[in-house]
Write an enzyme that holds these catalytic residues in place. Structure first.
Site, mmCIF file in Angstrom:
data_model
loop_
_atom_site.group_PDB
_atom_site.id
_atom_site.type_symbol
_atom_site.label_atom_id
_atom_site.label_comp_id
_atom_site.label_asym_id
_atom_site.label_seq_id
_atom_site.Cartn_x
_atom_site.Cartn_y
_atom_site.Cartn_z
ATOM 1 N N GLU A 445 0.842 -1.218 0.000
ATOM 2 C CA GLU A 445 0.000 0.000 0.000
ATOM 3 C C GLU A 445 0.865 1.251 0.000
ATOM 4 O O GLU A 445 0.518 2.274 0.595
ATOM 5 C CB GLU A 445 -0.899 -0.047 1.237
HETATM 6 C C1 LIG Z 1 2.381 -9.702 0.257
HETATM 7 C C2 LIG Z 1 2.204 -8.580 -0.714
HETATM 8 C C3 LIG Z 1 0.933 -8.201 -1.096
HETATM 9 C C4 LIG Z 1 0.760 -7.188 -2.042
HETATM 10 N N1 LIG Z 1 -0.504 -6.883 -2.498
HETATM 11 C C5 LIG Z 1 -0.633 -6.075 -3.571
HETATM 12 C C6 LIG Z 1 -1.908 -5.915 -4.229
HETATM 13 O O1 LIG Z 1 -2.917 -6.465 -3.805
HETATM 14 N N2 LIG Z 1 -1.958 -5.146 -5.348
HETATM 15 C C7 LIG Z 1 -0.868 -4.529 -5.862
HETATM 16 O O2 LIG Z 1 -0.986 -3.868 -6.879
HETATM 17 N N3 LIG Z 1 0.350 -4.627 -5.253
HETATM 18 C C8 LIG Z 1 0.480 -5.394 -4.136
HETATM 19 N N4 LIG Z 1 1.705 -5.538 -3.538
HETATM 20 C C9 LIG Z 1 2.834 -4.791 -4.052
HETATM 21 C C10 LIG Z 1 3.307 -3.701 -3.093
HETATM 22 O O3 LIG Z 1 2.383 -2.660 -3.036
HETATM 23 C C11 LIG Z 1 4.695 -3.284 -3.555
HETATM 24 O O4 LIG Z 1 5.564 -4.339 -3.194
HETATM 25 C C12 LIG Z 1 5.158 -1.988 -2.949
HETATM 26 O O5 LIG Z 1 4.399 -0.917 -3.450
HETATM 27 C C13 LIG Z 1 6.637 -1.706 -3.216
HETATM 28 O O6 LIG Z 1 6.967 -1.896 -4.561
HETATM 29 P P1 LIG Z 1 8.217 -2.826 -4.936
HETATM 30 O O7 LIG Z 1 8.043 -4.114 -4.206
HETATM 31 O O8 LIG Z 1 8.341 -2.877 -6.388
HETATM 32 O O9 LIG Z 1 9.445 -2.119 -4.287
HETATM 33 P P2 LIG Z 1 10.335 -0.979 -4.985
HETATM 34 O O10 LIG Z 1 9.447 0.045 -5.574
HETATM 35 O O11 LIG Z 1 11.347 -1.624 -5.848
HETATM 36 O O12 LIG Z 1 11.035 -0.352 -3.711
HETATM 37 C C14 LIG Z 1 12.189 -0.928 -3.079
HETATM 38 C C15 LIG Z 1 12.693 0.063 -2.038
HETATM 39 O O13 LIG Z 1 13.063 1.299 -2.655
HETATM 40 C C16 LIG Z 1 12.343 2.376 -2.089
HETATM 41 N N5 LIG Z 1 11.996 3.325 -3.153
HETATM 42 C C17 LIG Z 1 11.434 3.072 -4.348
HETATM 43 N N6 LIG Z 1 11.251 4.212 -5.037
HETATM 44 C C18 LIG Z 1 11.704 5.207 -4.271
HETATM 45 C C19 LIG Z 1 11.782 6.631 -4.407
HETATM 46 N N7 LIG Z 1 11.320 7.251 -5.493
HETATM 47 N N8 LIG Z 1 12.324 7.336 -3.394
HETATM 48 C C20 LIG Z 1 12.741 6.730 -2.270
HETATM 49 N N9 LIG Z 1 12.695 5.409 -2.081
HETATM 50 C C21 LIG Z 1 12.188 4.643 -3.061
HETATM 51 C C22 LIG Z 1 11.108 1.757 -1.449
HETATM 52 O O14 LIG Z 1 10.606 2.544 -0.377
HETATM 53 C C23 LIG Z 1 11.649 0.411 -0.986
HETATM 54 O O15 LIG Z 1 12.259 0.554 0.260
HETATM 55 C C24 LIG Z 1 1.887 -6.518 -2.558
HETATM 56 C C25 LIG Z 1 3.173 -6.883 -2.137
HETATM 57 C C26 LIG Z 1 3.336 -7.909 -1.251
HETATM 58 C C27 LIG Z 1 4.730 -8.328 -0.877
#
Ligand SMILES: Cc1cc2nc3c(=O)[nH]c(=O)nc-3n(C[C@H](O)[C@H](O)[C@H](O)COP(=O)(O)OP(=O)(O)OC[C@H]3O[C@@H](n4cnc5c(N)ncnc54)[C@H](O)[C@@H]3O)c2cc1C
Length: 595
Positions: A445
């Site tokens: 989220e």
């Molecule tokens: C169990 C689970 C359930 C989920 N359910 C859903 C769902 O129902 N629907 C859905 O659409 N998604 C879902 N997600 C996805 C979830 O919302 C994302 O994992 C989350 O938004 C982070 O994206 P990412 O994993 O690609 O991490 P990344 O975006 O790759 O981020 C990795 C790290 O980098 C940091 N970061 C990234 N960009 C920036 C920036 N611009 N500035 C500073 N820091 C940054 C982040 O804070 C994080 O610490 C789920 C994930 C999990 C694990």
């Protein structure tokens, strides 16, 4: 799947007194006075909390361990996902009780209760079984998006069954290359020529994307249309049901979408986290073409509070477990005891841990409910000015509530393990599940880092900082200016005043630098959010103590003691946060020095 095959859940008792007190502190009485809620009285609210509390404690809480051990399972050939049998019964009770519809408009079969009440119910559900509770959370996100952006016809078709929970909803945003940055979404929507769209692409991490608890699953999918602008401006939102409109009845054909695998993950094993494949699936546009991000924020804002609630929810379950254990486990002799090993609860350090757990639960619950109360005021407040201010408060404090509460929740479950010692680290105790489950809440989220950026980059400078200053003034006006050493709450007032001073100075520092020194602001964003959460938590703990001592002396002295503990143990650290907040980005140069 965990190493242990023990499927016994630890007990949970809904903390009704604390929940009701928190609702009172954030202004339940004022909300019930609003014209829109003339059909709801306090008795109805208490009855709903009591009844749902029994459902959560007696019927749902017994299902979370089996969810952890057995988890959701995929049958690859049929692409179907099975959940534990115990989930079916618990979910059916939730549906037949009409709990999912409580805070939604009567027009679609809802109960039109204040939304802050539904936050209290969500907390109990997530305490009882966080993995299962995610199913209604996602459904609510879909309902909110349709309520705001759906056409009258779409609302009539989808909302009634989503409200009951007969159908469930999902949010399909994330893709392998598009997590925090949704501008990278590649899923495509092509016009079919008859007003409908064909959706193609792969979404990952989709919570409850496929399962066997409901007749239909209504996927809300963010996708890009041909010739759309690049980035987030080119995204649109589509309804893509598992069974399309004409085929929702049993025996109907399925839309061309499927779950191709389930993720194996650290916690919430009972919640299927799906990789979804859309293969020219039939979809319909919700809201405006290229208005996907606005519609998505409608889904996400409400869902952020629901995810935030998972912090105190899992924290509460961990606290109840730790407290029970600490009275039964005998180790060491406490000072003053004449013989034998003493229950560990008699040791000051264990008392510190238990109080840290319970007071951060209380404080984070208050911050979330406070935002929930603002949501009700923003929708139904008695004047346009009241509504405008309340909406500004929702916008400003939602990222704080989500991130601070979920960070607190994880820290609390970690303390829970510490209270149990080695037993806490062993799966059989059940405490390890709390820690594993709670770890996701700071990530999904919108990660907590992204919440902090949202706070400093988008929310603080709204109306040139007028709203944040208005909130800080409101907090200041509630603290007595004269020191009264005879008032038992004086230690809390002192620390709140100091924390507020630090928050005020840090806010001005952020506002002054945002345009010219953006990286300095971003480097301090998470610490600033923590300071904001602590100060809000401390302020609301003070209000809680004041409220309850005005009602009863016994409860009053307990809440004053809790408030002072929170102030001395946590709020007193707020002033120290000024350092990382205002140190700027130069301190991060240390990273480039790493070979
Ligand atoms: C169990 C689970 C359930 C989920 N359910 C859903 C769902 O129902 N629907 C859905 O659409 N998604 C879902 N997600 C996805 C979830 O919302 C994302 O994992 C989350 O938004 C982070 O994206 P990412 O994993 O690609 O991490 P990344 O975006 O790759 O981020 C990795 C790290 O980098 C940091 N970061 C990234 N960009 C920036 C920036 N611009 N500035 C500073 N820091 C940054 C982040 O804070 C994080 O610490 C789920 C994930 C999990 C694990």
């Amino acid at each position: 799947m965990t190493a242990s095959s023990d499927t016994h859940s630890t007990p949970y008792e809904a903390p009704l007194k604390d929940l009701i007190l928190a609702l009172d502190v954030v202004g339940l009485a004022d909300i019930l006075q609003l014209g829109h809620f003339h059909h709801v009285d306090r008795e109805t609210v208490l009855l709903a909390l009591d009844e749902f509390g029994r459902l959560a404690s007696k019927d749902i809480a017994g299902t979370d361990r089996i969810g952890d051990v057995v988890g959701a399972q995929i049958d690859r050939p049929s692409a179907s996902v099975e959940t534990p049998v115990a989930f079916h019964d618990a979910y059916q009770r939730y549906v037949s009780g009409g709990w999912g519809s409580l805070a939604y408009p009567q027009e679609y079969g809802g109960g039109d209760l204040p939304s802050v009440i539904s936050l209290a119910l969500q907390e109990m559900f997530a305490s009882a079984n966080m993995a299962l509770s995610l199913n209604p959370v996602l459904t609510q996100g879909a309902i909110d998006a349709l309520l705001h952006w759906g056409s009258t016809e779409q609302k009539g078709r989808f909302l009634p069954r989503l409200l009951t929970g007969e159908w469930t909803g999902t949010m399909n945003l994330t893709e392998p290359g598009a997590g925090s940055d949704l501008g990278e979404i590649q899923t495509m929507a092509e016009p079919r020529g008859d007003g409908l769209w064909l959706i193609s692409g792969t979404k990952i991490f989709i919570t409850w994307g496929e399962h066997d608890l409901a007749d239909n699953i209504v996927h809300l999918v963010l996708a890009r249309t041909p010739q759309a602008p690049l980035g987030t401006k080119g995204l649109s939102l589509f309804i893509v049901p598992k069974f399309t409109e004409s085929t929702v009845d049993p025996g109907g054909t399925r839309n061309s979408l499927r779950c191709i695998s389930l993720e194996e993950k650290l916690g919430i094993h009972g919640s299927p986290t799906c990789v979804m494949s859309f293969e020219r699936a039939e979809g319909e546009l919700v809201g405006d073409l290229h208005g996907g991000m606005r519609a998505m924020f409608t889904m996400m804002n409400a869902a952020r509070l629901s995810i935030g609630v998972q912090g105190p929810a899992v924290g509460e379950r961990a606290y109840q477990h730790a407290l029970r254990y600490s009275t039964e486990r005998l180790q060491g002799r406490s000072s003053g005891a004449t013989n034998g090993p003493s229950p560990i609860v008699e040791h000051p350090d264990v008392q510190r841990m238990l109080l840290s757990m319970s007071t951060t639960n209380q404080a984070s619950r208050l911050v979330l409910f406070w935002v929930g109360a603002q949501v009700d005021q923003a929708r139904h407040g008695s004047s346009p000015l009241d509504r405008e201010r309340a909406q500004a408060m929702v916008d400003l404090v939602t990222p704080v509530a989500k991130a601070w509460a979920t960070d607190c929740g994880f820290a609390t479950t970690s303390l829970g393990i510490q209270v149990l010692g080695g037993a806490g680290y062993i799966e059989e105790s059940g405490m390890a599940q709390r820690l594993r489950d709670s770890r996701i809440a700071p990530i999904y989220e919108g990660t907590n880092g992204i919440q902090a950026i949202d706070l400093v980059a988008r929310k603080l400078n709204r109306s040139d900082g007028a709203w944040v200053r208005s909130l800080l003034d409101e907090i200041a006006s509630s603290i007595p200016t004269a020191v009264d050493t005879t008032d038992p709450l004086q230690p809390s007032y002192t620390h709140l005043l100091e924390a507020l001073g630090t928050l005020r100075e840090s806010t001005e520092w952020m506002l002054a630098r945002f345009s010219s020194h953006r990286n300095d602001v971003l480097a301090g964003a998470s610490s600033y959010l923590e300071l904001f959460g602590l100060t809000m938590g401390g302020w609301l703990m003070v209000k809680r103590a004041e409220f309850s001592r005005s009602q009863s002396s016994k409860n009053g002295s307990r809440t004053v003691a809790e408030c002072n503990f929170f102030a001395l143990e946590f709020l007193s650290r707020a002033v120290g946060l000024a350092q990382p907040i205002r140190a700027g980005a130069s301190r991060l140069e240390a990273l480039s020095a790493i070979e």
